[in-house]
Enzyme design. Structure first.
Site, PDB file in Angstrom:
ATOM      1  N   ASN A  11       0.772  -1.338  -0.027  1.00 35.34           N
ATOM      2  CA  ASN A  11       0.073   0.008  -0.028  1.00 35.34           C
ATOM      3  C   ASN A  11       0.848   1.259   0.092  1.00 35.34           C
ATOM      4  O   ASN A  11       1.623   1.525   0.987  1.00 35.34           O
ATOM      5  CB  ASN A  11      -0.878  -0.159   1.106  1.00 35.34           C
ATOM      6  CG  ASN A  11      -1.681   1.215   1.381  1.00 35.34           C
ATOM      7  OD1 ASN A  11      -1.669   1.984   0.424  1.00 35.34           O
ATOM      8  ND2 ASN A  11      -2.333   1.292   2.493  1.00 35.34           N
ATOM      9  N   TRP A  12       1.010   1.782  -1.076  1.00 36.78           N
ATOM     10  CA  TRP A  12       1.953   3.175  -1.080  1.00 36.78           C
ATOM     11  C   TRP A  12       1.371   4.313  -0.654  1.00 36.78           C
ATOM     12  O   TRP A  12       2.114   5.392  -0.655  1.00 36.78           O
ATOM     13  CB  TRP A  12       2.283   3.383  -2.647  1.00 36.78           C
ATOM     14  CG  TRP A  12       2.958   2.093  -3.268  1.00 36.78           C
ATOM     15  CD1 TRP A  12       3.346   1.090  -2.791  1.00 36.78           C
ATOM     16  CD2 TRP A  12       3.409   2.270  -4.672  1.00 36.78           C
ATOM     17  NE1 TRP A  12       3.944   0.246  -3.904  1.00 36.78           N
ATOM     18  CE2 TRP A  12       4.250   1.035  -4.937  1.00 36.78           C
ATOM     19  CE3 TRP A  12       3.399   2.978  -5.900  1.00 36.78           C
ATOM     20  CZ2 TRP A  12       4.682   0.819  -6.119  1.00 36.78           C
ATOM     21  CZ3 TRP A  12       4.081   2.775  -7.121  1.00 36.78           C
ATOM     22  CH2 TRP A  12       4.610   1.593  -7.238  1.00 36.78           C
ATOM     23  N   LYS A  13       0.218   4.087  -0.306  1.00 39.97           N
ATOM     24  CA  LYS A  13      -0.475   5.383   0.414  1.00 39.97           C
ATOM     25  C   LYS A  13      -0.228   6.463  -0.354  1.00 39.97           C
ATOM     26  O   LYS A  13      -0.380   6.564  -1.592  1.00 39.97           O
ATOM     27  CB  LYS A  13      -0.033   5.498   1.824  1.00 39.97           C
ATOM     28  CG  LYS A  13      -0.268   4.394   2.693  1.00 39.97           C
ATOM     29  CD  LYS A  13      -0.093   4.426   4.059  1.00 39.97           C
ATOM     30  CE  LYS A  13      -0.158   3.088   4.931  1.00 39.97           C
ATOM     31  NZ  LYS A  13      -0.047   3.261   6.219  1.00 39.97           N
ATOM     32  N   HIS A  97      -9.353   0.962   4.856  1.00 37.52           N
ATOM     33  CA  HIS A  97      -8.239   0.993   5.563  1.00 37.52           C
ATOM     34  C   HIS A  97      -8.406   1.808   7.086  1.00 37.52           C
ATOM     35  O   HIS A  97      -9.404   2.878   6.804  1.00 37.52           O
ATOM     36  CB  HIS A  97      -7.171   1.729   4.621  1.00 37.52           C
ATOM     37  CG  HIS A  97      -5.785   1.400   5.233  1.00 37.52           C
ATOM     38  ND1 HIS A  97      -5.225   2.349   6.144  1.00 37.52           N
ATOM     39  CD2 HIS A  97      -4.758   0.727   5.146  1.00 37.52           C
ATOM     40  CE1 HIS A  97      -4.230   2.212   6.610  1.00 37.52           C
ATOM     41  NE2 HIS A  97      -3.802   1.140   5.957  1.00 37.52           N
ATOM     42  N   GLU A  99      -6.819   4.417   8.072  1.00 39.29           N
ATOM     43  CA  GLU A  99      -6.553   5.605   7.747  1.00 39.29           C
ATOM     44  C   GLU A  99      -7.848   6.248   7.261  1.00 39.29           C
ATOM     45  O   GLU A  99      -8.238   7.297   7.429  1.00 39.29           O
ATOM     46  CB  GLU A  99      -5.219   5.823   6.905  1.00 39.29           C
ATOM     47  CG  GLU A  99      -4.133   5.873   7.753  1.00 39.29           C
ATOM     48  CD  GLU A  99      -2.900   5.222   6.953  1.00 39.29           C
ATOM     49  OE1 GLU A  99      -2.887   5.360   5.892  1.00 39.29           O
ATOM     50  OE2 GLU A  99      -1.868   4.891   7.697  1.00 39.29           O
ATOM     51  N   GLU A 169      -5.381  -5.543  10.592  1.00 40.96           N
ATOM     52  CA  GLU A 169      -4.178  -4.731  10.733  1.00 40.96           C
ATOM     53  C   GLU A 169      -4.626  -4.009  12.304  1.00 40.96           C
ATOM     54  O   GLU A 169      -5.470  -2.959  12.139  1.00 40.96           O
ATOM     55  CB  GLU A 169      -4.279  -3.435   9.571  1.00 40.96           C
ATOM     56  CG  GLU A 169      -3.996  -4.010   8.147  1.00 40.96           C
ATOM     57  CD  GLU A 169      -3.596  -3.091   7.620  1.00 40.96           C
ATOM     58  OE1 GLU A 169      -2.404  -2.973   6.947  1.00 40.96           O
ATOM     59  OE2 GLU A 169      -4.143  -2.039   7.305  1.00 40.96           O
ATOM     60  N   GLY A 175       2.416   1.743  10.774  1.00 38.73           N
ATOM     61  CA  GLY A 175       3.505   3.054  10.875  1.00 38.73           C
ATOM     62  C   GLY A 175       3.992   3.532  11.928  1.00 38.73           C
ATOM     63  O   GLY A 175       4.528   4.582  12.265  1.00 38.73           O
ATOM     64  N   SER A 215       3.316  -2.411  10.323  1.00 50.39           N
ATOM     65  CA  SER A 215       4.934  -2.654  10.315  1.00 50.39           C
ATOM     66  C   SER A 215       5.468  -3.773   9.852  1.00 50.39           C
ATOM     67  O   SER A 215       6.450  -4.352  10.537  1.00 50.39           O
ATOM     68  CB  SER A 215       5.204  -2.051  11.755  1.00 50.39           C
ATOM     69  OG  SER A 215       4.756  -0.901  12.183  1.00 50.39           O
ATOM     70  N   GLY A 236       2.846  -1.308   4.215  1.00 51.59           N
ATOM     71  CA  GLY A 236       2.869   0.029   4.156  1.00 51.59           C
ATOM     72  C   GLY A 236       4.269   0.510   3.768  1.00 51.59           C
ATOM     73  O   GLY A 236       4.839   0.538   2.640  1.00 51.59           O
ATOM     74  N   GLY A 237       4.633   1.013   4.755  1.00 51.57           N
ATOM     75  CA  GLY A 237       6.248   1.734   4.735  1.00 51.57           C
ATOM     76  C   GLY A 237       7.107   1.010   3.873  1.00 51.57           C
ATOM     77  O   GLY A 237       7.711   1.433   3.089  1.00 51.57           O
TER      78      GLY A 237
HETATM   79  P1  PGA Z   1       2.736   0.048   7.648  1.00 50.04           P
HETATM   80  O1  PGA Z   1       1.169   0.213   7.241  1.00 50.04           O
HETATM   81  O2  PGA Z   1       3.671  -1.189   7.182  1.00 50.04           O
HETATM   82  O3  PGA Z   1       3.544   1.474   7.317  1.00 50.04           O
HETATM   83  O4  PGA Z   1       2.698  -0.176   9.054  1.00 50.04           O
HETATM   84  C1  PGA Z   1       0.644  -0.890   6.770  1.00 50.04           C
HETATM   85  C2  PGA Z   1      -0.610  -0.328   6.230  1.00 50.04           C
HETATM   86  O5  PGA Z   1      -1.281   0.946   6.715  1.00 50.04           O
HETATM   87  O6  PGA Z   1      -1.428  -1.060   5.429  1.00 50.04           O
END
Ligand code: PGA
Length: 260
Positions: A11-13, A97, A99, A169, A175, A215, A236-237
Site C-alpha cells: 500500500n503506497w498510500k 483502511h 486511515e 491490521e 506505521g 509494520s 505500507g512503509g
Molecule cells: P505500515 O502500514 O506497514 O507502514 O505499518 C501498513 C498499512 O497501513 O497497510
C-alpha cells in the site's frame, strides 16, 4: 500444503508521484521476476495507476486501488468508481483502511457498500479491519473485529465472501514500528477464520486469505508468515522500497514450503 497461496500487498498510500512511482514499479518488477507460489499486489495512488499498470504488464504483480466509491458513475467530485479502477488495470481494491476510517469518516456501513461495489465491478476487495490501542487495552479486540467483519460483509452470500481478502491490521501497529507479536496476530486471525466458518462454512473459511498488516518488514516477515492463519501481508512503509518489499515477498515464498 496449505490451500491458500500467500499474497503480499503493498500500500503506497500518498507517496510516489509519476517518476518515483515508475522507478519503484520498474525495480520491483525486475526483483520479483523469478517468484513463484506467492501472489503480489501493489496499490499506488490513483494518479499513477495507469503508468504503473503499463510497467507491470506481463509481470506477476497485480494492481490495486487504495479505495473506491460505491456508485457506478455520477456527480461525485473527487471519487473513483470500481469500473474506473478496472479500466486503469486494477484487479484489487483496498477497502476500509484504518486511515480512511480515522481521517475520512468511513464506517462499517460505508465499507459494506464499497465491498459490494468492488465485487459487482469484478475487483477483489481487500477489506481492512483492526482494533485501536485503547480498544486492545480495554479487551475489546475480538468484539471490535467481529463487528467490523459482520457489518462490513453484511448481506453477502458465501460465493461473494469467498472472493474477498481480509487484512487484519491492528491500528496501533500501523506505521508505528510496533508489530503485533506472532501470538497476538495469530489469535486474531484464527478468530476471524472461525467467525467466517460460523457464517459461511468450512470451505469458505479455509479458502479466504487473511493478511496481517502493521509494520511488516523483512525482519518480522518469516515469523508472521509461519503462523497457520496468516496468509500474507499488507505492507505500507516497507513497500515504498523495492528491495525491502521484494525481500518480504521472497521470505513469504520460503515459508510456503515450510508450511506445506
Ligand atoms: P505500515 O502500514 O506497514 O507502514 O505499518 C501498513 C498499512 O497501513 O497497510
Amino acid at each position: 500444503m496449505s490451500k491458500r497461496k500467500p499474497l503480499i500487498a503493498g500500500n503506497w498510500k500518498m507517496y510516489k508521484a509519476g517518476p518515483q512511482a515508475a522507478e519503484l514499479a520498474n525495480r520491483l518488477k525486475s526483483l520479483v521476476s523469478d517468484i513463484t507460489d506467492v501472489d503480489i499486489m501493489v496499490a499506488p495512488p490513483f494518479t499513477v495507476l495507469e503508468i504503473v499498470a503499463e510497467i507491470l504488464e506481463g509481470s506477476i504483480i497485480d494492481l490495486g486501488g487504495q479505495d473506491l466509491f460505491w456508485e457506478v458513475e455520477g456527480a461525485y467530485t473527487g471519487e473513483i468508481s470500481a469500473s474506473m479502477l478496472k479500466a486503469a488495470g486494477c484487479t484489487h481494491a483496498i477497502i476500509g483502511h484504518s486511515e480512511r476510517r480515522q481521517y475520512f469518516g468511513e464506517t462499517n456501513a460505508t465499507v459494506n457498500r464499497k465491498v459490494r461495489a468492488a465485487l459487482i465491478g469484478g475487483l477483489i476487495p481487500v477489506v481492512c479491519i483492526g482494533e485501536s490501542e485503547t480498544e486492545r487495552e480495554s479487551n475489546q479486540t475480538f468484539s471490535v473485529v467481529q463487528e467490523q467483519l459482520e457489518k462490513g460483509l453484511e448481506g453477502l452470500g458465501s460465493d461473494e465472501v469467498q472472493r474477498i481478502t481480509i487484512a487484519y491490521e491492528p491500528v496501533w501497529a500501523i506505521g508505528t514500528g510496533k508489530t503485533a507479536t506472532t501470538g497476538q496476530a495469530q489469535e486474531v486471525h484464527e478468530f476471524i477464520r472461525r467467525r467466517m466458518e460460523t457464517a459461511h462454512g468450512n470451505s469458505v473459511a479455509s479458502a479466504v486469505r487473511i493478511l496481517y498488516g502493521g509494520s511488516v518488514k523483512p525482519e518480522n516477515t518469516s515469523d508472521l508468515m509461519a503462523m497457520a492463519d496468516i496468509d500474507g501481508a499488507l505492507v505500507g512503509g516497507a513497500s515504498l522500497d523495492a528491495d525491502s518489499f521484494a525481500t518480504i515477498v521472497r521470505l513469504a515464498m520460503d515459508v510456503v514450503g515450510d508450511k506445506a
